[in-house]
Design a protein around this motif. Sequence first.
Motif, PDB file in Angstrom:
ATOM      1  N   MET A 171       3.225   6.241   4.083  1.00 54.48           N
ATOM      2  CA  MET A 171       3.476   7.655   3.810  1.00 54.48           C
ATOM      3  C   MET A 171       4.018   8.339   5.070  1.00 54.48           C
ATOM      4  SD  MET A 171      -0.299   9.320   3.334  1.00 54.48           S
ATOM      5  CE  MET A 171      -1.404   9.635   4.705  1.00 54.48           C
ATOM      6  N   GLU A 207       9.352   4.040  -3.686  1.00 54.85           N
ATOM      7  CA  GLU A 207       8.016   4.390  -4.182  1.00 54.85           C
ATOM      8  C   GLU A 207       7.500   3.358  -5.180  1.00 54.85           C
ATOM      9  OE1 GLU A 207       5.967   8.141  -6.510  1.00 54.85           O
ATOM     10  OE2 GLU A 207       7.589   8.510  -5.093  1.00 54.85           O
ATOM     11  N   SER A 222       4.995  -0.364  -0.843  1.00 55.01           N
ATOM     12  CA  SER A 222       5.532   0.879  -1.395  1.00 55.01           C
ATOM     13  C   SER A 222       5.775   1.860  -0.256  1.00 55.01           C
ATOM     14  CB  SER A 222       4.550   1.480  -2.406  1.00 55.01           C
ATOM     15  OG  SER A 222       5.009   2.717  -2.898  1.00 55.01           O
ATOM     16  N   GLU A 223       6.928   2.567  -0.306  1.00 54.63           N
ATOM     17  CA  GLU A 223       7.231   3.610   0.661  1.00 54.63           C
ATOM     18  C   GLU A 223       7.437   4.925  -0.097  1.00 54.63           C
ATOM     19  OE1 GLU A 223       9.394   1.239   4.351  1.00 54.63           O
ATOM     20  OE2 GLU A 223      10.657   2.166   2.821  1.00 54.63           O
ATOM     21  N   PHE A 224       6.552   5.894   0.140  1.00 53.93           N
ATOM     22  CA  PHE A 224       6.591   7.148  -0.611  1.00 53.93           C
ATOM     23  C   PHE A 224       7.557   8.147   0.006  1.00 53.93           C
ATOM     24  CE2 PHE A 224       2.740   5.578  -2.531  1.00 53.93           C
ATOM     25  CZ  PHE A 224       2.753   6.153  -3.797  1.00 53.93           C
ATOM     26  N   ASP A 225       8.228   8.885  -0.863  1.00 53.19           N
ATOM     27  CA  ASP A 225       9.128   9.958  -0.472  1.00 53.19           C
ATOM     28  C   ASP A 225       8.341  11.270  -0.522  1.00 53.19           C
ATOM     29  OD1 ASP A 225      11.022  11.960  -0.283  1.00 53.19           O
ATOM     30  OD2 ASP A 225      12.502  10.946  -1.540  1.00 53.19           O
ATOM     31  N   LYS A 266       7.454  14.114  -3.496  1.00 50.15           N
ATOM     32  CA  LYS A 266       6.084  14.500  -3.840  1.00 50.15           C
ATOM     33  C   LYS A 266       5.918  16.013  -3.786  1.00 50.15           C
ATOM     34  CE  LYS A 266       3.627  11.039  -5.076  1.00 50.15           C
ATOM     35  NZ  LYS A 266       3.023  11.037  -6.421  1.00 50.15           N
ATOM     36  N   VAL A 323      -0.283  11.625  -1.977  1.00 48.85           N
ATOM     37  CA  VAL A 323      -0.139  10.171  -1.855  1.00 48.85           C
ATOM     38  C   VAL A 323      -1.505   9.539  -1.631  1.00 48.85           C
ATOM     39  CG1 VAL A 323       0.826   8.297  -0.474  1.00 48.85           C
ATOM     40  CG2 VAL A 323       2.220  10.309  -0.984  1.00 48.85           C
TER      41      VAL A 323
END
Length: 298
Positions: A39, A55, A67-70, A74, A119
């Motif tokens: 994150m 994601e 997983s790589e969150f944006d 969000k 997240v």
Amino acid sequence: MAQIHIYIGKGGVGKSTSSSLEALRFANDTDKKVLLVSMDPAHNLHDLFNTKLGEKQTKVSPNLSLSEFDLDKKSREYMASIQKELKGLYHYQQALNIDKYFNILKFAPGMEEYASLLVLEQCFDEKHYDEVLIDTPPTALTLKTLALPSVNLHWVDHLIEMREEIVQKKNCIANIRKENLNTLGEDPIFGRLLRMKKRYAKLKEQLQDKKITEICLVLNEDELSFSESLMIQEQLKSLSIGISKIIVNKGSVASQQTEIIANSFPQASLELIPLGEKPIQGLENLHSFSKEITMFRQ
């Protein structure tokens, strides 16, 4: 419920590398299903694993997914959900023209921290994995995110008190006018505040429970990294969040600084990741180097 491992530390100390190596060790040494999440707005996992990530969870080995969150995405999702709920609560919102304020709110301070909290909340709700490891942004953003449940609980408690007074005064006026009285249970805004309180209380409890959450503090042996790590320890202590594990990246068993670090965090286990001779990239290299992690103190 998955066991949550949060990797925190100064920017550049090697949180992404440390969390990646530990995720591989979990995945390879046990039969557990492991999810490694980033994150950090400046994602590094895709470079470390030499694979395209987003994601959506991407499986890189039988037991490990990434997983790589944006966080911008969000934030937009959060704003959309709030806008929808407010329209339901305030049927007269068109007269107040609430819509125009959302274009301003998306630039409000704290949105990035709140997106990070979303997240984190999603990771706590994860039911398909046994271990979830979280690679966090540098110290300032992460500490603000971890503090949000406690801070928000403080504000929600005051807002609940205010709403109780408002409903009471509205009922006094309604009684004079011989109108129907509303109980607090019938008030949609009071109901939303109670749901918010329950949600933040749960997050706060999860972060403070070492059986659920393991805080892993990553640092180097240099004085600047060590000094910031001591500050992180004090900040987390003020939130009643304990550090369970210390990871000294590029550390050495023979180093005097390792002893100093160990004595400064007596309640935590301590692991050492040695200095690599070449950049650690690719699944095979990461897997091989994960075996080099040394347990200094259990």
